[in-house]
Design an enzyme around this catalytic site. Sequence first.
Site, mmCIF file in Angstrom:
data_model
loop_
_atom_site.group_PDB
_atom_site.id
_atom_site.type_symbol
_atom_site.label_atom_id
_atom_site.label_comp_id
_atom_site.label_asym_id
_atom_site.label_seq_id
_atom_site.Cartn_x
_atom_site.Cartn_y
_atom_site.Cartn_z
ATOM 1 N N LYS A 37 0.858 -1.193 0.000
ATOM 2 C CA LYS A 37 0.000 0.000 0.000
ATOM 3 C C LYS A 37 0.893 1.241 0.000
ATOM 4 C CE LYS A 37 -2.400 1.627 3.730
ATOM 5 N NZ LYS A 37 -2.366 3.086 3.769
ATOM 6 N N ASP A 64 -3.449 4.277 -1.711
ATOM 7 C CA ASP A 64 -4.363 4.738 -0.662
ATOM 8 C C ASP A 64 -4.421 6.261 -0.698
ATOM 9 O OD1 ASP A 64 -6.048 4.758 1.467
ATOM 10 O OD2 ASP A 64 -4.526 4.284 2.965
ATOM 11 N N LYS A 66 -7.312 8.117 -0.652
ATOM 12 C CA LYS A 66 -8.448 8.637 0.129
ATOM 13 C C LYS A 66 -9.012 9.910 -0.498
ATOM 14 C CE LYS A 66 -7.187 6.618 4.590
ATOM 15 N NZ LYS A 66 -5.802 6.151 4.453
ATOM 16 N N ASP A 69 -13.642 14.957 -3.159
ATOM 17 C CA ASP A 69 -13.735 16.256 -3.833
ATOM 18 C C ASP A 69 -15.077 16.285 -4.552
ATOM 19 O OD1 ASP A 69 -13.095 18.712 -5.177
ATOM 20 O OD2 ASP A 69 -10.978 18.181 -5.065
ATOM 21 N N ILE A 70 -15.325 17.317 -5.345
ATOM 22 C CA ILE A 70 -16.576 17.325 -6.108
ATOM 23 C C ILE A 70 -16.510 16.193 -7.135
ATOM 24 C CG2 ILE A 70 -17.018 19.781 -5.754
ATOM 25 C CD1 ILE A 70 -16.023 20.215 -8.671
ATOM 26 N N GLY A 71 -17.695 15.738 -7.554
ATOM 27 C CA GLY A 71 -17.777 14.567 -8.434
ATOM 28 C C GLY A 71 -16.915 14.672 -9.673
ATOM 29 N N ASN A 72 -16.965 15.822 -10.347
ATOM 30 C CA ASN A 72 -16.224 15.975 -11.599
ATOM 31 C C ASN A 72 -14.722 15.753 -11.385
ATOM 32 O OD1 ASN A 72 -15.990 16.921 -14.441
ATOM 33 N ND2 ASN A 72 -14.872 18.604 -13.466
ATOM 34 N N THR A 73 -14.201 16.306 -10.291
ATOM 35 C CA THR A 73 -12.761 16.173 -10.011
ATOM 36 C C THR A 73 -12.421 14.722 -9.661
ATOM 37 O OG1 THR A 73 -12.780 18.435 -9.209
ATOM 38 C CG2 THR A 73 -10.888 17.087 -8.578
ATOM 39 N N THR A 120 -9.940 3.979 11.034
ATOM 40 C CA THR A 120 -9.852 3.110 12.218
ATOM 41 C C THR A 120 -9.251 3.801 13.445
ATOM 42 O OG1 THR A 120 -7.874 2.218 11.199
ATOM 43 C CG2 THR A 120 -9.833 0.856 11.087
ATOM 44 N N GLN A 190 -4.017 3.747 16.715
ATOM 45 C CA GLN A 190 -5.263 3.113 16.276
ATOM 46 C C GLN A 190 -6.218 2.954 17.454
ATOM 47 O OE1 GLN A 190 -6.014 2.779 13.297
ATOM 48 N NE2 GLN A 190 -4.372 2.000 12.002
ATOM 49 N N GLY A 210 0.852 -2.009 8.862
ATOM 50 C CA GLY A 210 1.943 -1.046 8.723
ATOM 51 C C GLY A 210 2.987 -1.266 9.789
ATOM 52 N N ARG A 211 2.942 -0.430 10.840
ATOM 53 C CA ARG A 211 4.013 -0.393 11.838
ATOM 54 C C ARG A 211 4.402 -1.731 12.462
ATOM 55 N NH1 ARG A 211 1.056 4.745 14.292
ATOM 56 N NH2 ARG A 211 -0.611 3.534 13.303
HETATM 57 O O1 C5P Z 1 0.780 1.201 11.075
HETATM 58 P P1 C5P Z 1 -0.638 0.703 10.943
HETATM 59 O O2 C5P Z 1 -0.733 -0.817 10.837
HETATM 60 O O3 C5P Z 1 -1.555 1.278 11.994
HETATM 61 O O4 C5P Z 1 -1.105 1.276 9.516
HETATM 62 C C1 C5P Z 1 -2.413 1.179 9.031
HETATM 63 C C2 C5P Z 1 -2.473 1.749 7.639
HETATM 64 O O5 C5P Z 1 -3.831 1.671 7.196
HETATM 65 C C3 C5P Z 1 -2.075 3.219 7.545
HETATM 66 O O6 C5P Z 1 -1.412 3.360 6.269
HETATM 67 C C4 C5P Z 1 -3.384 3.984 7.533
HETATM 68 O O7 C5P Z 1 -3.319 5.163 6.760
HETATM 69 C C5 C5P Z 1 -4.311 2.975 6.854
HETATM 70 N N1 C5P Z 1 -5.732 3.107 7.162
HETATM 71 C C6 C5P Z 1 -6.256 3.020 8.436
HETATM 72 N N2 C5P Z 1 -7.610 3.138 8.641
HETATM 73 C C7 C5P Z 1 -8.434 3.316 7.601
HETATM 74 C C8 C5P Z 1 -7.911 3.390 6.293
HETATM 75 C C9 C5P Z 1 -6.542 3.275 6.116
HETATM 76 O O8 C5P Z 1 -5.517 2.815 9.399
HETATM 77 N N3 C5P Z 1 -9.759 3.352 7.796
#
Ligand code: C5P
Length: 235
Positions: A37, A64, A66, A69-73, A120, A190, A210-211
Amino acid sequence: MSDIALKDRLIVALDMPTVEEAARLVAMLDGGVHFYKVGLELLFAGGLDFAEHLKSHGKRIFLDMKLLDIGNTVERAVANCADLDFDFLTIHGHDLKTLRAAVAGRGDSRLKLLAVTVLTNLSESDLKQQGNAMTPSELVVHRARLAHEAGFDGVIASGQEARRIRDAVGPGFLIVTPGIRLEGSAMDDQERVMTPEHAIKAGADHIVVGRPITQADDPKAAAMNFLHHIKEALV
Ligand code: C5P
């Protein structure tokens, strides 16, 4: 349970400040991780070119972004992204107008669109602060229904809501779950976390980590451990 290869179920979030660090991590994870990702942090440090480089080396890519914006964009941004041949792209799933614009932009490309339901790291009191009266799980299910109705391929949601989403929208709709932690490990920022076993058993198709992998002493061993937990949950 959907027919997704085990190796594709784990998506590692390359949340790193530089492409050099991301490349070092990918090299360490070689042979174990196949799906990455790329998010906002790396995007502004050459992440798009790096994602194309990974793609050309056979990796699968989740952008990712995310978008909201407005629909057209949104439609035009998704159309340009669809030309780049990545696998997943995120759009905030707040309203049908934006979601439908994204679906129009995707056209008949193979890009899968995922709606972000509720981040999350947000708790019920954070939603109240935003002026939203629903609980996180009510809002997640509401937004998952909207994404399904608009023709999205799936949603991003916490494992804690995966079962309710599956019940609401049925099979064949992807549930991609971040906020994954092993029993007893650090939560970081989180709020609504879950173990990989629970997330998969509740109906998640892919987990995003991630981490717990990127900051581990041995990232490859950590990734293999997550894959092991996913495999156990699928048996
Ligand atoms: O480090 P960690 O495992 O917490 O990373 C979670 C990843 O998932 C991050 O890149 C974060 O931006 C992404 N994410 C999230 N919650 C969401 C959508 C994406 O934690 N609802």
